[in-house]
Design an enzyme around this catalytic site. Structure first.
Site, PDB file in Angstrom:
ATOM      1  N   GLU A  53      -1.706  -0.817   0.426  1.00  0.00           N
ATOM      2  CA  GLU A  53      -0.917  -0.266  -0.677  1.00  0.00           C
ATOM      3  C   GLU A  53      -0.992  -1.154  -1.917  1.00  0.00           C
ATOM      4  O   GLU A  53      -1.043  -0.665  -3.045  1.00  0.00           O
ATOM      5  CB  GLU A  53       0.542  -0.064  -0.252  1.00  0.00           C
TER       6      GLU A  53
ATOM      7  N   TYR B  64       8.373   1.226  -4.403  1.00  0.00           N
ATOM      8  CA  TYR B  64       7.317   2.075  -3.853  1.00  0.00           C
ATOM      9  C   TYR B  64       6.692   1.449  -2.602  1.00  0.00           C
ATOM     10  O   TYR B  64       6.587   2.088  -1.549  1.00  0.00           O
ATOM     11  CB  TYR B  64       6.229   2.339  -4.896  1.00  0.00           C
TER      12      TYR B  64
ATOM     13  N   ASP C   2       4.710   7.616  -6.186  1.00  0.00           N
ATOM     14  CA  ASP C   2       3.670   7.035  -7.030  1.00  0.00           C
ATOM     15  C   ASP C   2       3.218   8.106  -8.019  1.00  0.00           C
ATOM     16  O   ASP C   2       3.839   9.174  -8.128  1.00  0.00           O
ATOM     17  CB  ASP C   2       2.514   6.500  -6.192  1.00  0.00           C
TER      18      ASP C   2
END
Length: 444
Positions: free
Chosen positions: A68, A150, A168
């Protein structure tokens, strides 16, 4: 007021935007979207290395975290190679915690946004120092350096099945079109509302798969400029698509509305590839007989802690004479190296210029090659530095080739190599008389 519609009163537009944001998904929509999206994701998910099933839950969390962070601002196809190299070198959190910042930066070189790599290292060290158990909730993950809302949501939902949303750019685009939201997606209140809408949709038994499915939908089907609405599993619930079918002046791609781009700052830099040779005849010098000076950037700020060639920020566009003066001043001020008195200039040439783009800076780089023969050698020519001085090291060409340099630094070095090949093409350097070992002299 719909995004993209021509004309209309500003008051009506504002009222519609407020209505957009107050409108939540109905229970029927939620159930339909969950089922359709999970079914579609199960059949169409891309096979990516960080999605491989991992029995050890903390290893899975670590892989999700690394992927990520790498995927921020970077294309999936680019990340695959970097991710595989990273996991091969540091397969677990504990392995990463034992790495040095230079090693991490070297592995990260080319991905940009190097602060993210530093945060990965700092986070790994912190987790291991506190017992080694990977945080399992959003609230505990947020305490780790560099993990924002996030990334925390992605790790918690995918690895630990916490029922939390992730938002996102892909998710914003999908939800903005599902709800035909015409409010500015960058506005803080609008961002908050996107999170609320995403939280409404999260599937309680498979939150990780649902979140990945929503992001996958935005990445592969509901794209910014060419959405494939006929293949979208949730198109029946897409308000933007419904509006566009009834009004030719409105397009699905009108959602979300485009934000105003921040104007980039324009900076200028003179970069000097300082090469130190043992012989003052450049054509007779073998690569193993020369060394290059690399300087470490400050630990804070842009490209913190990374190695680069000596460089000077300029006040603006500058001619060759001005750039040379700036570089000469830098070398004398930081190294005590007077190019007119303490060394012999073997070669000094401008090798090119280019523009390197950062998110907020447009940097024009002027590159020069400065080859010098030092009187008394490297140790005697460079003055001793105190603790506050910059960190530097001298390396040979083999070390440079294997060092993790930023894209712009690597480009400068490539320009220098091309220039030297062309200049000395008719007079190649002779083979070395004996085998030489790679060496590095460091100064702190």
């Amino acid at each position: 007021m719909r995004a993209g519609r021509r004309g209309g009163a500003g008051e009506e537009r504002q009222q519609q935007q407020e209505a957009d944001m107050e409108d939540m998904f109905s229970e029927r929509q939620i159930q339909d979207i969950r089922g359709s999206l999970l079914g579609w994701y199960g059949l169409n998910r891309r096979e990516l290395p960080w999605r491989l099933s991992e029995d050890h839950i903390e290893k899975r969390a670590y892989r999700v975290w690394v992927s990520e962070v790498m995927l921020q601002q970077t294309r999936v196809q680019t990340v695959i190679h970097y991710f595989n190299r990273w996991i091969s070198k540091w397969p677990t959190l504990r392995h990463l915690s034992q790495a040095s910042l230079d090693e991490v930066n070297e592995m990260w070189a080319g991905l940009g946004y190097y602060r993210r790599a530093r945060y990965l290292l700092e986070g790994a060290k912190m987790i291991v120092a506190e017992g080694g158990e990977f945080p399992r909730t959003v609230s505990s993950l947020r305490k780790v350096p560099g993990i924002g809302e996030y990334t925390a949501g992605a790790i918690a939902s995918i690895a630990f099945k916490e029922v939390v949303p992730v938002v996102d750019g892909n998710v914003v685009r999908v939800i903005a079109r599902l709800k035909a939201i015409s409010a500015n997606p960058k506005d803080s209140q609008t961002v908050k509302r996107f999170w609320e809408l995403a939280a409404q949709l999260v599937e309680p038994f498979e939150p990780g798969d649902f979140n990945q499915g929503l992001m996958e939908l935005g990445a592969t089907i509901c794209t910014p400029t060419s959405p494939n609405c006929s293949s979208c599993p949730v198109s029946d619930h897409c308000r933007a698509l419904s509006i566009s079918r009834n009004d030719s002046s409105v397009l699905v791609t009108d959602y979300p509305v485009k934000g105003v781009k921040i104007k980039q700052r324009r900076d200028f830099s003179a970069v000097c590839v300082l090469e130190i040779v043992k012989d003052d005849d450049m054509s007779e010098t073998h690569p193993s007989d020369s060394e290059f000076i690399l300087v470490k950037r400050p630990d804070e700020g842009l490209l913190a802690g990374l190695w680069e060639f000596p460089s000077v920020l300029l006040d603006g566009e500058a001619d060759l004479v001005t750039r040379k003066k700036a570089v000469d001043h830098y070398l004398k001020n930081n190294f005590g190296l007077d190019v007119r008195k303490t060394c012999k200039i073997v070669l000094r040439e401008h090798v090119g210029e280019f523009v390197h783009i950062f998110s907020h800076i447009r940097l024009k780089i002027y590159a020069e090659l400065l080859v010098v023969h030092l009187k008394g050698g490297l140790k005697h020519a460079f003055r001793k530095q105190d603790r506050e001085a910059l960190h530097w090291k001298s390396v040979d060409s083999k070390v440079i080739s294997s060092t993790g340099l930023t894209t712009s630094v690597r480009k400068v070095y490539t320009m220098v190599q091309k220039f030297k090949q062309e200049k000395f093409a008719t007079n190649p350097a002779p083979a070395p008389s004996r085998k030489r070992n790679r060496r590095t002299i460091q100064r702190n």
